[in-house]
Design an enzyme around this catalytic site. Structure first.
Site, PDB file in Angstrom:
ATOM      1  N   ASP A  92       5.797  -5.406   1.385  1.00 43.94           N
ATOM      2  CA  ASP A  92       4.883  -5.468   0.528  1.00 43.94           C
ATOM      3  C   ASP A  92       3.784  -4.233   0.583  1.00 43.94           C
ATOM      4  O   ASP A  92       4.339  -3.284   0.829  1.00 43.94           O
ATOM      5  CB  ASP A  92       3.960  -6.849   0.486  1.00 43.94           C
ATOM      6  CG  ASP A  92       3.550  -7.367  -0.797  1.00 43.94           C
ATOM      7  OD1 ASP A  92       2.520  -6.791  -1.331  1.00 43.94           O
ATOM      8  OD2 ASP A  92       4.289  -8.353  -1.404  1.00 43.94           O
ATOM      9  N   SER A 114       4.606 -13.074  -7.805  1.00 42.62           N
ATOM     10  CA  SER A 114       4.386 -12.836  -6.386  1.00 42.62           C
ATOM     11  C   SER A 114       3.775 -13.787  -5.535  1.00 42.62           C
ATOM     12  O   SER A 114       4.268 -13.586  -4.317  1.00 42.62           O
ATOM     13  CB  SER A 114       3.131 -11.568  -6.470  1.00 42.62           C
ATOM     14  OG  SER A 114       3.821 -10.293  -6.773  1.00 42.62           O
ATOM     15  N   HIS A 174      -2.634  -7.289  -2.032  1.00 47.80           N
ATOM     16  CA  HIS A 174      -1.485  -8.129  -2.404  1.00 47.80           C
ATOM     17  C   HIS A 174      -0.541  -8.596  -1.252  1.00 47.80           C
ATOM     18  O   HIS A 174      -0.520  -9.949  -1.229  1.00 47.80           O
ATOM     19  CB  HIS A 174      -0.563  -7.210  -3.253  1.00 47.80           C
ATOM     20  CG  HIS A 174       0.454  -7.951  -3.842  1.00 47.80           C
ATOM     21  ND1 HIS A 174       1.731  -7.999  -3.618  1.00 47.80           N
ATOM     22  CD2 HIS A 174       0.551  -8.496  -5.378  1.00 47.80           C
ATOM     23  CE1 HIS A 174       2.516  -8.605  -4.511  1.00 47.80           C
ATOM     24  NE2 HIS A 174       1.808  -9.084  -5.312  1.00 47.80           N
TER      25      HIS A 174
END
Ligand code: CA
Length: 626
Positions: free
Chosen positions: A166, A383, A223
């Site tokens: 990620d 996600s 994220h």
């Protein structure tokens, strides 16, 4: 020979039309390609191919995955990706060649700005005293049985490793710092500048940053930290006041940059790293790009090693059956493609679906989790759904450590709960459910085998048929090295047998001389010459990163290094050589090449400056004179 060349050129022209149609549809990294070679006589063929690509096409090797027989190249500046692909597709040694596609994270959006836990409590208290509903701090209130996952773990089991591929992680967030959740590489000594475990990465103690080529996978986006909090949150209540030692470890592998964008080559690197360094579950909250044969091969590599691959279905509200989203759509048996549902088991409007290609759902709407800087916040997307499944898979592997990823996936499907919202949207029609999955994994008969998966038959046709033809000629760089040596007044006498190493030999000769002198049998002389031992550290440059290691052994024929590790990182070496008295150091860059003659790897320093040669000649002369 001429005829052969002509027919190749013709085939090239014919194939270029098709190849161009193939590559223009998706965004890719300019000037880069990924090549997989056919598997016959792997290493020899690979080095010959690399040597030819470098010498004849001016390409630079940026990375090699030996386990996949794949190589990542930068083209000569100005060279066309489409044209090069068309050319290489006709090379009989090439199984496939493709652009280095761009991929992105799969977040549908952040809700508001991340805040501290204190202010979460404050706003909750305010809304409570005002007669409103108490704000819940739970990551999700969806009926997935999270608390069962927290309370019914078998004590004392080893925490399995989930690779979060990620944007990185903020390891100093109290949730990760207090639980010790961030993976530590047991075989790497921190900050000693040495690749202790010889995996090709120096000081990779807590994962890797493939964007910056550094050992700091710090999250400059948010994220990855949010995703990591969700993974860990399946194993314990991370919003609670007191945190427990982690039952799941997070291996942060940063390959998405601060804008959430990354390349297929870095994704392949991260997957390859994760599998080779002990991750059992790979969380992939990203996607995009065209069908990538190299990514498919990397996922199949993970499958062969019994690792489960969890991927976000995507946030375009589209049908993956008709418009595939990768990597979620690679039909490898360890793949779990995850859609998003809400806290009330409704459909998340952004989520991709697919009655045959999307497997099951997890909560992904307005999920509360960690953000860098010890902050918290809500975000939505497949996600966010994906890490719930990854966390569950990890808890199951924790209970049953030898269970293959394939079986983990199968049990997750068996344990899931059918919900109406998924009727025509996923293959299982299910939303994940922790309690049954955990129970089943405790008593599971671990499958010792898994179905075979033929990655070659699954790949997209990317090159023409094997046209047979001549063997690939010897590596161009090797030939050049020999030529240079002959014309440069290279080695003679006892060194003559070392002619292959040509230019290299000239550079390494002080080391060889030193070794020879040290090998002389007796006392006084031996002692006398020992002080001439020469530092033989090798530094490899990959972009901004430098890897340094010691030359492990010296033999006739030159320096032996762990070429697998070097090749994996680009094959470019910088050798530093110190003068016998240690007062002078010179460095020169070279390329790992294969010697067909000697059946071994060497380093070709084809760009050695004549001043460097002279310097070494001066040192060597001094040694001899003594
Ligand atoms: Ca290492």
């Amino acid at each position: 020979m001429r005829f052969k060349l002509f027919s190749t050129a013709l085939a090239l022209l014919l194939s270029s039309v098709w190849a161009q149609a193939q590559v223009v549809t998706h965004e890719y990294v300019p000037g880069e390609i990924i090549v997989k070679l056919r598997s016959k006589s792997k290493s020899m063929q690979a080095s010959a191919f690399i040597g030819k690509a470098v010498a004849e096409k001016g390409m630079a090797l940026k990375g090699t995955w030996n386990g996949l027989n794949m190589h990542h190249f930068a083209l000569k500046p100005g060279a066309s990706v489409e044209k090069t692909i068309a050319e290489l597709a006709n090379d009989p040694d090439v199984e496939f060649v493709e652009p280095n596609y761009i991929v992105k994270m799969q977040s549908a959006g952040l809700e508001g700005q991340p805040v501290s836990m204190e202010s979460v409590y404050e706003s909750s208290a305010a809304s409570s005293s005002g007669g409103g509903t108490v704000t819940t701090f739970a990551q999700t209130s969806a009926p997935v049985g999270l608390s069962s996952g927290w309370s019914s773990q078998t004590p004392g089991k080893t925490p399995p490793v989930v690779a979060v591929i990620d944007t990185g992680i903020d390891p100093s967030h109290s949730v990760f710092a207090q639980t010790g959740a961030v993976w530590t590489n047991p075989n790497e000594i921190p900050a000693n500048g040495i690749d202790d475990d010889n995996n090709g990465y120096v000081d990779d103690v807590h994962g890797w940053n493939f964007v910056a080529n550094s050992n700091s996978p710090y999250d400059d986006d948010g994220h990855g930290t949010h995703v990591s909090g969700i993974v860990l949150g399946v194993s314990q209540d991370i919003t609670a006041g007191s945190l427990q030692p982690a039952a799941i470890r997070i291996m942060p592998l940063k390959f998405l940059d601060s804008t959430g964008s990354g390349s297929t080559s870095d994704a392949v690197k991260a997957i390859y790293y994760a599998v080779n360094n002990g991750a059992k579950v790979l969380n992939n909250s990203w996607g995009g790009g065209g069908f990538s044969n190299s990514l498919l091969n990397a996922i199949a590599y993970a499958y062969d090693r019994k690792v489960v691959f969890v991927a976000a279905a995507g946030n375009a509200a589209s049908n993956n059956d008709s418009s595939p989203t990768y990597p979620a759509n690679y039909n490898v048996p360890n793949m779990i493609s995850v859609a998003s549902t809400t806290d009330t088991d409704g459909w998340s409007s952004f989520s991709n679906y697919g009655a045959s290609t999307v497997h099951l759902s997890a909560p992904g709407s307005s999920i509360f989790s960690t953000f860098p800087g010890n902050m918290w916040g809500r975000a939505s997307g497949t996600s966010m759904a994906t890490p719930f499944v990854s966390g569950l898979a990890a808890l199951m592997v924790r209970e049953s450590p030898t269970m293959p990823g394939y079986q983990v996936k199968s049990l997750i499907f068996t344990a899931g709960q059918q919900i109406a919202a998924l009727a025509n949207r996923t293959s299982t029609k299910e939303r994940m459910y922790v309690p049954s999955a955990l129970t089943m994994s405790k008593s599971a008969q671990v499958s010792s085998t898994q179905p075979s998966y033929d990655v070659a038959s699954a790949r997209m046709p990317a090159s023409s048929e094997d046209v047979g033809g001549d063997q690939v000629p010897a590596c161009g760089l090797v030939a050049k090295a020999i030529y240079d040596a002959k014309n440069g007044g290279g080695p003679s006498g006892p060194f003559k047998s070392l002619a292959f190493f040509g230019v290299l030999l000239i550079l390494v000769s002080p080391i060889l001389v030193s070794v020879m002198l040290r090998n002389r049998p007796t006392g006084r002389e031996k002692r006398r010459y020992e002080r001439f031992e020469i530092s033989s550290s090798v530094t490899m440059k990959i972009g901004d990163r430098e890897l340094t290691g010691l030359v492990s052994s010296i033999s006739q024929g030159g320096v032996q290094v762990d070429t697998d590790a070097w090749l994996q990182n680009g094959g470019v070496l910088t050798m530093s050589i110190s003068s016998p008295d240690g007062r002078e150091t010179i460095s020169v860059q070279g390329q790992v090449v294969w010697s067909e003659e000697q059946k071994r790897y060497g380093v070709a320093f084809s760009n050695a400056e004549s001043t460097i040669k002279q310097t070494i000649a001066r040192w060597t002369a001094g040694l001899m004179a003594n």
